[in-house]
Design a protein around this motif. Structure first.
Motif, PDB file in Angstrom:
ATOM      1  N   SER A   1       0.819  -1.213   0.000  1.00 19.52           N
ATOM      2  CA  SER A   1       0.000   0.000   0.000  1.00 19.52           C
ATOM      3  C   SER A   1       0.852   1.262   0.000  1.00 19.52           C
ATOM      4  O   SER A   1       0.444   2.293  -0.545  1.00 19.52           O
ATOM      5  N   ALA A   2       2.041   1.175   0.580  1.00 22.68           N
ATOM      6  CA  ALA A   2       2.937   2.332   0.569  1.00 22.68           C
ATOM      7  C   ALA A   2       3.389   2.682  -0.844  1.00 22.68           C
ATOM      8  O   ALA A   2       3.654   3.846  -1.150  1.00 22.68           O
ATOM      9  N   GLU A   3       3.461   1.656  -1.713  1.00 25.94           N
ATOM     10  CA  GLU A   3       3.900   1.863  -3.092  1.00 25.94           C
ATOM     11  C   GLU A   3       2.733   2.043  -4.058  1.00 25.94           C
ATOM     12  O   GLU A   3       2.944   2.418  -5.215  1.00 25.94           O
ATOM     13  N   LEU A   4       1.523   1.769  -3.595  1.00 21.54           N
ATOM     14  CA  LEU A   4       0.359   1.777  -4.474  1.00 21.54           C
ATOM     15  C   LEU A   4      -0.740   2.669  -3.882  1.00 21.54           C
ATOM     16  O   LEU A   4      -1.760   2.176  -3.374  1.00 21.54           O
ATOM     17  N   PRO A   5      -0.551   3.978  -3.926  1.00 15.24           N
ATOM     18  CA  PRO A   5      -1.582   4.863  -3.377  1.00 15.24           C
ATOM     19  C   PRO A   5      -2.912   4.679  -4.104  1.00 15.24           C
ATOM     20  O   PRO A   5      -2.946   4.452  -5.309  1.00 15.24           O
ATOM     21  N   GLY A   6      -3.974   4.747  -3.349  1.00 18.44           N
ATOM     22  CA  GLY A   6      -5.302   4.568  -3.939  1.00 18.44           C
ATOM     23  C   GLY A   6      -5.695   3.131  -4.172  1.00 18.44           C
ATOM     24  O   GLY A   6      -6.733   2.867  -4.781  1.00 18.44           O
ATOM     25  N   ALA A   7      -4.890   2.184  -3.671  1.00 19.24           N
ATOM     26  CA  ALA A   7      -5.194   0.763  -3.857  1.00 19.24           C
ATOM     27  C   ALA A   7      -5.834   0.186  -2.607  1.00 19.24           C
ATOM     28  O   ALA A   7      -5.351   0.394  -1.490  1.00 19.24           O
ATOM     29  N   ALA A   8      -6.929  -0.538  -2.798  1.00 17.83           N
ATOM     30  CA  ALA A   8      -7.561  -1.294  -1.721  1.00 17.83           C
ATOM     31  C   ALA A   8      -7.086  -2.747  -1.803  1.00 17.83           C
ATOM     32  O   ALA A   8      -6.821  -3.258  -2.894  1.00 17.83           O
ATOM     33  N   PHE A   9      -6.984  -3.392  -0.650  1.00 15.47           N
ATOM     34  CA  PHE A   9      -6.482  -4.763  -0.592  1.00 15.47           C
ATOM     35  C   PHE A   9      -7.470  -5.649   0.173  1.00 15.47           C
ATOM     36  O   PHE A   9      -7.972  -5.265   1.228  1.00 15.47           O
ATOM     37  N   PHE A  10      -7.696  -6.842  -0.382  1.00  9.91           N
ATOM     38  CA  PHE A  10      -8.634  -7.781   0.214  1.00  9.91           C
ATOM     39  C   PHE A  10      -7.989  -9.165   0.240  1.00  9.91           C
ATOM     40  O   PHE A  10      -7.477  -9.631  -0.781  1.00  9.91           O
ATOM     41  N   CYS A  11      -8.018  -9.803   1.400  1.00 13.29           N
ATOM     42  CA  CYS A  11      -7.409 -11.126   1.574  1.00 13.29           C
ATOM     43  C   CYS A  11      -8.464 -12.083   2.132  1.00 13.29           C
ATOM     44  O   CYS A  11      -8.546 -12.316   3.346  1.00 13.29           O
ATOM     45  N   PRO A  12      -9.305 -12.635   1.255  1.00 15.87           N
ATOM     46  CA  PRO A  12     -10.424 -13.455   1.727  1.00 15.87           C
ATOM     47  C   PRO A  12      -9.992 -14.796   2.304  1.00 15.87           C
ATOM     48  O   PRO A  12      -8.976 -15.366   1.912  1.00 15.87           O
ATOM     49  N   ASN A  13     -10.795 -15.267   3.253  1.00 18.76           N
ATOM     50  CA  ASN A  13     -10.626 -16.622   3.778  1.00 18.76           C
ATOM     51  C   ASN A  13     -11.327 -17.602   2.837  1.00 18.76           C
ATOM     52  O   ASN A  13     -12.479 -17.391   2.460  1.00 18.76           O
ATOM     53  N   ALA A  14     -10.640 -18.679   2.483  1.00 21.97           N
ATOM     54  CA  ALA A  14     -11.264 -19.714   1.664  1.00 21.97           C
ATOM     55  C   ALA A  14     -12.452 -20.320   2.411  1.00 21.97           C
ATOM     56  O   ALA A  14     -12.469 -20.364   3.645  1.00 21.97           O
ATOM     57  N   PRO A  15     -13.464 -20.804   1.694  1.00 19.97           N
ATOM     58  CA  PRO A  15     -14.672 -21.292   2.356  1.00 19.97           C
ATOM     59  C   PRO A  15     -14.542 -22.650   3.026  1.00 19.97           C
ATOM     60  O   PRO A  15     -15.296 -22.977   3.943  1.00 19.97           O
ATOM     61  N   GLY A  16     -13.585 -23.468   2.582  1.00 18.37           N
ATOM     62  CA  GLY A  16     -13.455 -24.811   3.144  1.00 18.37           C
ATOM     63  C   GLY A  16     -12.418 -24.879   4.244  1.00 18.37           C
ATOM     64  O   GLY A  16     -11.599 -23.971   4.426  1.00 18.37           O
ATOM     65  N   TYR A  17     -12.456 -25.988   4.988  1.00 14.55           N
ATOM     66  CA  TYR A  17     -11.504 -26.220   6.079  1.00 14.55           C
ATOM     67  C   TYR A  17     -10.726 -27.506   5.828  1.00 14.55           C
ATOM     68  O   TYR A  17     -11.272 -28.495   5.329  1.00 14.55           O
ATOM     69  N   THR A  18      -9.461 -27.492   6.220  1.00 12.86           N
ATOM     70  CA  THR A  18      -8.656 -28.701   6.171  1.00 12.86           C
ATOM     71  C   THR A  18      -8.943 -29.536   7.413  1.00 12.86           C
ATOM     72  O   THR A  18      -9.584 -29.079   8.364  1.00 12.86           O
ATOM     73  N   GLU A  19      -8.429 -30.742   7.432  1.00 17.54           N
ATOM     74  CA  GLU A  19      -8.660 -31.622   8.591  1.00 17.54           C
ATOM     75  C   GLU A  19      -7.975 -31.107   9.842  1.00 17.54           C
ATOM     76  O   GLU A  19      -8.328 -31.498  10.963  1.00 17.54           O
ATOM     77  N   PHE A  20      -6.979 -30.228   9.688  1.00 11.69           N
ATOM     78  CA  PHE A  20      -6.297 -29.673  10.863  1.00 11.69           C
ATOM     79  C   PHE A  20      -6.766 -28.247  11.182  1.00 11.69           C
ATOM     80  O   PHE A  20      -6.158 -27.552  11.988  1.00 11.69           O
ATOM     81  N   GLY A  21      -7.858 -27.812  10.547  1.00 15.35           N
ATOM     82  CA  GLY A  21      -8.471 -26.549  10.933  1.00 15.35           C
ATOM     83  C   GLY A  21      -8.123 -25.346  10.093  1.00 15.35           C
ATOM     84  O   GLY A  21      -8.731 -24.290  10.260  1.00 15.35           O
ATOM     85  N   GLY A  22      -7.126 -25.466   9.211  1.00 13.64           N
ATOM     86  CA  GLY A  22      -6.813 -24.365   8.309  1.00 13.64           C
ATOM     87  C   GLY A  22      -7.858 -24.259   7.206  1.00 13.64           C
ATOM     88  O   GLY A  22      -8.777 -25.075   7.103  1.00 13.64           O
ATOM     89  N   ARG A  23      -7.691 -23.273   6.362  1.00 14.62           N
ATOM     90  CA  ARG A  23      -8.649 -23.038   5.273  1.00 14.62           C
ATOM     91  C   ARG A  23      -8.124 -23.636   3.963  1.00 14.62           C
ATOM     92  O   ARG A  23      -6.915 -23.770   3.760  1.00 14.62           O
ATOM     93  N   GLN A  24      -9.064 -23.955   3.075  1.00 17.84           N
ATOM     94  CA  GLN A  24      -8.687 -24.469   1.760  1.00 17.84           C
ATOM     95  C   GLN A  24      -9.705 -24.025   0.721  1.00 17.84           C
ATOM     96  O   GLN A  24     -10.896 -23.907   1.005  1.00 17.84           O
ATOM     97  N   TRP A  25      -9.207 -23.775  -0.490  1.00 23.26           N
ATOM     98  CA  TRP A  25     -10.090 -23.474  -1.621  1.00 23.26           C
ATOM     99  C   TRP A  25     -10.666 -24.750  -2.195  1.00 23.26           C
ATOM    100  O   TRP A  25     -11.773 -24.768  -2.721  1.00 23.26           O
ATOM    101  N   PHE A  26      -9.884 -25.833  -2.104  1.00 24.99           N
ATOM    102  CA  PHE A  26     -10.363 -27.164  -2.510  1.00 24.99           C
ATOM    103  C   PHE A  26      -9.463 -28.193  -1.859  1.00 24.99           C
ATOM    104  O   PHE A  26      -8.346 -27.882  -1.422  1.00 24.99           O
ATOM    105  N   GLY A  27      -9.948 -29.418  -1.768  1.00 23.70           N
ATOM    106  CA  GLY A  27      -9.172 -30.483  -1.138  1.00 23.70           C
ATOM    107  C   GLY A  27      -7.981 -30.915  -1.980  1.00 23.70           C
ATOM    108  O   GLY A  27      -7.989 -30.786  -3.212  1.00 23.70           O
TER     109      GLY A  27
END
Length: 215
Positions: free
Chosen positions: A37-63
């Protein structure tokens, strides 16, 4: 609808979505945002959580059933089919982001790390009627594609010491993008494993700056 950490400046003109890797969540890539953001003025940033969960509790986009880094060529067809099936989730999220902050999708860069990088490529290349500004694929699983709707400029990083998505994956990605006529830039790091080092982060930021410079 997906959620996750974000940074939205006053009067955003461009945006970046970063999709995390297997087993992580949106906070994993949100650490890149202060520097970007310091190098990209006027930029918005989004870091979505994947909808699925791994067997150890983390997130996943697919298995990852059937994924074998020792035989990545054999693993790719299934991974790419899963990514293609899941990519609509990222496109829906991206469309809402653009609507919410008041920018066109053409001002958007979609990126991701590892599994998230493959998600970014599928989401951007097959978005009907919409061509985003760019794609950032960091240590990503290689795409398996015979055609694309959008030949979006793409930035690819990979470490030569990567054992999760082996370095040979970079050549596979390069071959695919070349065959499809996609303009791509590559950042290869000889000492890096499955990671994003400072050199890759700087180069990715420079790429985003270049493809969104008009905005």
């Amino acid at each position: 609808m997906l959620d996750g950490p974000n940074f939205i400046p006053k009067d955003p003109r461009r945006a970046v979505i970063l999709c995390h890797g297997y087993g992580a969540d949106g906070h994993d890539l949100f650490g890149l945002v202060p520097g970007f953001s310091a190098e990209l003025p006027g930029a918005a940033f989004f870091c979505p959580n994947a909808p699925g969960y791994t067997e150890f509790g983390g997130r996943q986009w697919f298995g990852l059933e059937g994924y074998d880094p020792q035989n990545i060529q054999k693993s790719l067809a299934a991974a790419n089919q899963k990514a293609a099936d899941a990519a609509s989730i990222v496109r829906e999220y991206a469309a809402k982001v653009c609507q919410d902050i008041g920018i066109p999708a053409e001002h958007l860069v979609i990126g991701g790390f590892s599994q998230g990088g493959l998600m970014a490529m599928h989401a951007a290349y097959d978005w009907e009627g919409v061509a985003v500004a760019g794609v950032v694929a960091l240590s990503a699983v290689p795409p398996v594609l015979t055609q694309v709707r959008n030949k979006v400029p793409t930035f690819v990083t990979h470490g030569m010491q990567d054992t999760i998505v082996p370095y040979m994956a970079l050549d596979m990605t390069r071959d695919t993008l070349d065959r499809l006529g996609i303009n791509a830039q590559f950042c290869v790091q000889p000492e890096m494993g499955h990671d994003i080092n400072s050199a890759c982060a700087r180069a990715a930021c420079d790429f985003i700056k270049e493809v969104t410079r008009k905005f």
